[in-house]
Enzyme design. Structure first.
Site, mmCIF file in Angstrom:
data_model
loop_
_atom_site.group_PDB
_atom_site.id
_atom_site.type_symbol
_atom_site.label_atom_id
_atom_site.label_comp_id
_atom_site.label_asym_id
_atom_site.label_seq_id
_atom_site.Cartn_x
_atom_site.Cartn_y
_atom_site.Cartn_z
ATOM 1 C CG ASN A 6 48.131 43.066 41.223
ATOM 2 O OD1 ASN A 6 48.957 42.248 41.607
ATOM 3 N ND2 ASN A 6 46.833 42.825 41.253
ATOM 4 C CD GLU A 53 44.478 46.601 46.170
ATOM 5 O OE1 GLU A 53 45.332 47.479 46.149
ATOM 6 O OE2 GLU A 53 44.425 45.731 45.304
ATOM 7 C CG HIS A 97 42.268 42.754 44.004
ATOM 8 N ND1 HIS A 97 43.513 43.330 44.088
ATOM 9 C CD2 HIS A 97 42.448 41.624 43.294
ATOM 10 C CE1 HIS A 97 44.397 42.584 43.467
ATOM 11 N NE2 HIS A 97 43.777 41.539 42.968
ATOM 12 C CB SER A 133 44.657 41.830 39.030
ATOM 13 O OG SER A 133 44.315 40.532 39.376
HETATM 14 N N1 LIG Z 1 45.446 34.598 40.051
HETATM 15 C C1 LIG Z 1 45.604 35.487 41.022
HETATM 16 O O1 LIG Z 1 46.559 35.411 41.810
HETATM 17 C C2 LIG Z 1 44.597 36.596 41.183
HETATM 18 C C3 LIG Z 1 44.556 37.296 42.392
HETATM 19 C C4 LIG Z 1 43.596 38.307 42.559
HETATM 20 C C5 LIG Z 1 42.734 38.603 41.519
HETATM 21 N N2 LIG Z 1 42.807 37.906 40.342
HETATM 22 C C6 LIG Z 1 41.855 38.261 39.274
HETATM 23 O O2 LIG Z 1 40.766 37.337 39.343
HETATM 24 C C7 LIG Z 1 40.249 37.134 38.018
HETATM 25 C C8 LIG Z 1 40.281 35.654 37.704
HETATM 26 O O3 LIG Z 1 41.611 35.169 37.801
HETATM 27 P P1 LIG Z 1 41.941 33.627 38.000
HETATM 28 O O4 LIG Z 1 43.328 33.547 38.514
HETATM 29 O O5 LIG Z 1 40.840 32.967 38.736
HETATM 30 O O6 LIG Z 1 41.935 33.129 36.481
HETATM 31 P P2 LIG Z 1 41.593 31.668 35.921
HETATM 32 O O7 LIG Z 1 42.189 31.611 34.567
HETATM 33 O O8 LIG Z 1 41.949 30.622 36.915
HETATM 34 O O9 LIG Z 1 39.988 31.680 35.832
HETATM 35 C C9 LIG Z 1 39.274 32.547 35.009
HETATM 36 C C10 LIG Z 1 37.918 31.903 34.762
HETATM 37 O O10 LIG Z 1 37.081 32.849 34.082
HETATM 38 C C11 LIG Z 1 36.294 32.118 33.178
HETATM 39 N N3 LIG Z 1 35.719 32.989 32.165
HETATM 40 C C12 LIG Z 1 36.336 33.578 31.100
HETATM 41 N N4 LIG Z 1 35.416 34.267 30.371
HETATM 42 C C13 LIG Z 1 34.214 34.115 30.996
HETATM 43 C C14 LIG Z 1 32.899 34.567 30.713
HETATM 44 N N5 LIG Z 1 32.638 35.320 29.643
HETATM 45 N N6 LIG Z 1 31.907 34.222 31.557
HETATM 46 C C15 LIG Z 1 32.143 33.469 32.650
HETATM 47 N N7 LIG Z 1 33.386 32.998 32.969
HETATM 48 C C16 LIG Z 1 34.402 33.312 32.147
HETATM 49 C C17 LIG Z 1 37.285 31.097 32.608
HETATM 50 O O11 LIG Z 1 36.612 30.037 31.955
HETATM 51 C C18 LIG Z 1 38.018 30.666 33.871
HETATM 52 O O12 LIG Z 1 37.391 29.565 34.513
HETATM 53 C C19 LIG Z 1 41.081 38.000 37.089
HETATM 54 O O13 LIG Z 1 40.463 39.248 36.924
HETATM 55 C C20 LIG Z 1 42.387 38.149 37.865
HETATM 56 O O14 LIG Z 1 43.111 39.295 37.493
HETATM 57 C C21 LIG Z 1 43.700 36.908 40.156
#
Ligand SMILES: NC(=O)c1ccc[n+]([C@@H]2O[C@H](COP(=O)([O-])OP(=O)(O)OC[C@H]3O[C@@H](n4cnc5c(N)ncnc54)[C@H](O)[C@@H]3O)[C@@H](O)[C@H]2O)c1
Length: 300
Positions: free
Chosen positions: A190, A152, A140, A119
């Protein structure tokens, strides 16, 4: 081009599961990784639930839903994997992502493209952890991935035109609208959204309004489909805090400092909808908001 694409998704949380689903629905062969088989299974269960809902609503046939699931394979041992592209969607933490990009550089063919769903974190920094900076890019997706149209696409300083073109076409094949932006903290989405959410938390912290009143002002007054607290809970408060920290450190500007109340919630483990409690209470992790003792669906 898309149907023959083999794709690895690292991180099977809210975003990774959504990306895996959308890619498999588009016909890609998908490998799904997380830190444990339990976490991959949790992601797969979320995909099954989503596909079942789409079938119930008549948006997908049962056969297509089953075929989508058959295209997704758990991948846990980091043995060499023959994929065209990897999309990293692990937690928003620089050290975690750098370690993953190093592993991706070793486990995938040298010509594979390595994308991050980050993000806010610098694509140039992630690229520097690999020996193929020209093949590293930001992809993204928005949350929830199956619903939201935008991707994005973020070019790091070394990203090649061929890498950009491949990822743009992949996003189109996933039914999305790619928009090209450059590598600044928080990119476009963001940089604009998160300070607004942070300001809403400051307004709560300073007693200007309640969670409900601030959300109502923004929904009815600004025509936002979700209020800032609903949206912050939906994104995940840990993710929001991590993004604000990247903006604060990246721009070295105090206007991005995260509200102490947001830090408090994250310290308490109240991470929003995904943990069943954030600024609102939910029927359970990933559940509906509980209002006046009764469950009501979030707008998405
Ligand atoms: N939540 C949102 O609205 C959103 C929107 C766009 C982008 N993002 C981005 O997407 C990414 C994930 O966000 P999310 O909301 O899915 O978070 P989340 O907490 O739901 O999931 C993150 C996952 O990553 C896993 N993880 C952590 N370390 C790891 C590793 N070393 N190897 C493999 N897996 C690992 C965790 O176990 C978890 O299942 C982040 O970079 C976030 O900024 C989030």
């Amino acid at each position: 081009m898309s149907e023959n694409v083999r794709l690895l998704v690292v991180g099977a949380g809210q975003m990774g599961a959504g990306i895996a689903q959308v890619a498999a629905q588009a016909g890609n062969a998908v490998y799904l990784n997380d830190r444990s088989s339990e976490l991959v299974d949790r992601g797969l269960r979320a995909i099954v639930k989503n596909l079942d809902r789409a079938v119930e609503k008549g948006k997908l046939t049962r056969e297509d839903g089953d075929a989508t699931l058959r295209r997704i394979t758990p991948y846990l041992d980091w043995t060499p994997l023959d994929v065209d592209v990897a999309i990293e969607a692990a937690s928003e933490n620089l050290e975690v992502k750098l370690a993953i990009f190093k592993r991706l550089d070793e486990a995938t063919p040298p010509d594979a493209i390595l994308a991050s769903n980050t993000s806010s974190i610098s694509i140039t920094k992630l690229a520097a952890a690999t020996g193929r900076a020209e093949r590293v890019i930001g992809m993204h997706y928005m949350n929830p991935v199956p619903v939201m149209k935008l991707v994005e696409v973020i070019r790091g300083i070394a990203t090649s035109d061929a890498t950009y073109a491949f990822v743009r076409d992949l996003a189109l094949a996933h039914g999305k609208t790619p928009v090209e932006v450059h590598n600044f903290p928080g990119f476009v989405s963001n940089r604009i959204l998160c300070p607004m959410l942070n300001e809403a938390i400051f307004a709560l912290y300073e007693g200007v309004g309640s969670v409900e009143s601030i959300d109502t002002v923004m929904k009815l007054g600004m025509n936002h489909p979700m209020g800032p607290f609903e949206l912050a809970d939906f994104i995940g408060l840990d993710t929001l805090l991590a993004i604000l920290d990247v903006l604060y450190v990246g721009f070295k500007d105090s206007k991005y400092r995260p509200c102490p109340l947001l830090q408090e919630y994250v310290d308490a483990g109240w991470l929003g909808r995904k943990t069943g409690r954030g600024f609102y209470h939910y029927t359970g992790p990933g559940g509906a908001i509980v209002r006046n003792g009764a469950a009501s669906s979030a707008p998405h």
